[in-house]
Write an enzyme that holds these catalytic residues in place. Structure first.
Site, PDB file in Angstrom:
ATOM      1  N   GLN A  16       0.822  -1.218   0.000  1.00 37.95           N
ATOM      2  CA  GLN A  16       0.000   0.000   0.000  1.00 37.95           C
ATOM      3  C   GLN A  16       0.852   1.262   0.000  1.00 37.95           C
ATOM      4  OE1 GLN A  16      -3.764  -0.330   2.544  1.00 37.95           O
ATOM      5  NE2 GLN A  16      -2.347  -1.664   3.642  1.00 37.95           N
ATOM      6  N   TYR A  65       7.242  -8.447   6.038  1.00 39.84           N
ATOM      7  CA  TYR A  65       6.318  -9.545   6.307  1.00 39.84           C
ATOM      8  C   TYR A  65       5.263  -8.961   7.236  1.00 39.84           C
ATOM      9  CZ  TYR A  65       4.660 -14.185   7.737  1.00 39.84           C
ATOM     10  OH  TYR A  65       3.889 -15.293   7.988  1.00 39.84           O
ATOM     11  N   THR A  66       4.020  -8.861   6.768  1.00 34.61           N
ATOM     12  CA  THR A  66       2.995  -8.143   7.533  1.00 34.61           C
ATOM     13  C   THR A  66       1.814  -9.016   7.953  1.00 34.61           C
ATOM     14  OG1 THR A  66       1.924  -7.449   5.472  1.00 34.61           O
ATOM     15  CG2 THR A  66       3.544  -5.936   6.441  1.00 34.61           C
ATOM     16  N   TYR A 130       5.339 -10.785  14.907  1.00 32.54           N
ATOM     17  CA  TYR A 130       5.442  -9.690  13.948  1.00 32.54           C
ATOM     18  C   TYR A 130       6.102  -8.470  14.578  1.00 32.54           C
ATOM     19  CZ  TYR A 130       3.976  -5.571  11.320  1.00 32.54           C
ATOM     20  OH  TYR A 130       3.967  -4.378  10.650  1.00 32.54           O
TER      21      TYR A 130
END
Length: 308
Positions: A16, A65-66, A130
């Site tokens: 995004q 890495y989300t 995360y």
């Protein structure tokens, strides 16, 4: 070097933020946006080739890495992309380029036990893999000691691109088979339009490039202004989308505690961030998240009408 010669290299081109960075490119700049097709961020040689081929004046690392919940079972993969690749980028820039770096991080480096907005100097204590992997990426930059590098933590990012909370809510609310929606009310943060984040990143990036002296790596916070729960955010999405006739109806939205919607990864209960240091340093100021959401929905509606 003239402004016309300035080049930016953006990693994570399909995300995004990267797509908004391309759309908000400052005058006098060109951008090379790279994704998995162009560079393997887990291979130091590939990272070196990518940076060397562009010879950038600024590198923006928006790759990450989300998948927050998936990271709980893919810890190695999360740390590889969120820590090791950052180490490779920062290491190459320090040894071969001297080019400034802006790296994006997250509010999930905090545990959410604080009751007032987090400053960049507040203690970190991530609750999930995360967050821990993103914190490790921050520390990689600090350990490399890359001059003129910035870490920008942000939160709850959404846009017209990809998958995000706003688009998920719109899809669920438009589903004719769905007559009610339950959304968590006891996790508090700040929604952030990727467009405003991109503009903030460029503002900071131009300051870095125009700086006369090397400075130590620094951490800043940036999100839109204001405070919301996921429930508040969902209510606003429905109200504003209905006003714009993106949604043809309204459905009841029920507030629930996070314990009623268990997920693999724990989230901070409170992750509002203090943006005042960024605003003072770069003379760039936040706008309220609800106004930004309205602007994003306006854009989404226009895009839908053009494609219909």
């Amino acid at each position: 070097m003239s402004a016309e010669e300035r080049r930016a290299l953006v990693f994570g081109k399909n995300g995004q933020l990267a797509q908004e960075l391309v759309r908000t490119l400052p005058a006098g700049w060109s951008v090379a946006a790279m994704g998995r097709e162009e560079v393997d961020l887990l291979d130091p040689a590939s990272v070196a080739d990518a940076i060397g081929s562009v010879c950038p004046n600024l590198v923006i690392n928006a790759a990450a890495y989300t998948a927050v919940d998936k990271a709980e079972s893919e810890e190695a993969e999360a740390f590889a992309l969120n820590q090791k690749s950052v180490e490779y980028i920062a290491g190459y820039l320090k040894d071969h380029s001297g080019c400034p770096l802006i790296h994006l991080s997250t509010d999930f480096v905090f545990d959410g036990k604080q009751s007032h907005p987090y400053s960049a100097s507040d203690p970190t204590n991530p609750l999930n893999v995360y967050g821990a992997s993103k914190l490790a990426g921050e520390r990689a930059i600090m350990d490399v000691g890359l001059p003129n590098s910035l870490i920008i933590r942000t939160s709850w990012v959404y846009s017209c691109f990809g998958q995000n909370f706003v688009k998920t809510m719109l899809r669920l609310m438009a589903d004719p088979a769905r007559h009610e929606l339950s959304v968590i009310y006891d996790q508090i943060g700040t929604p952030t339009w990727a467009r405003s984040l991109a503009e903030a990143v460029w503002t900071a990036g131009l300051s870095l490039v125009n700086g006369q002296e090397d400075s130590a790596p620094a951490i800043f916070h940036w999100s839109d202004a204001g405070v919301a729960s996921w429930y508040d955010f969902a209510i606003a999405i429905q109200e504003l989308a209905y006003e714009r006739e993106i949604l043809k109806r309204k459905i009841p939205v029920k507030p629930i505690p996070h314990t009623d919607y268990p997920l693999p990864a724990a989230r901070p209960a409170f992750s509002v961030m203090d943006k005042s240091a960024f605003e003072r340093t770069f003379d760039f100021h936040t706008k309220h998240w609800r106004a930004q959401l309205a602007a994003m929905l306006d854009e989404l509606k226009i895009a839908a009408e053009q494609n219909s």
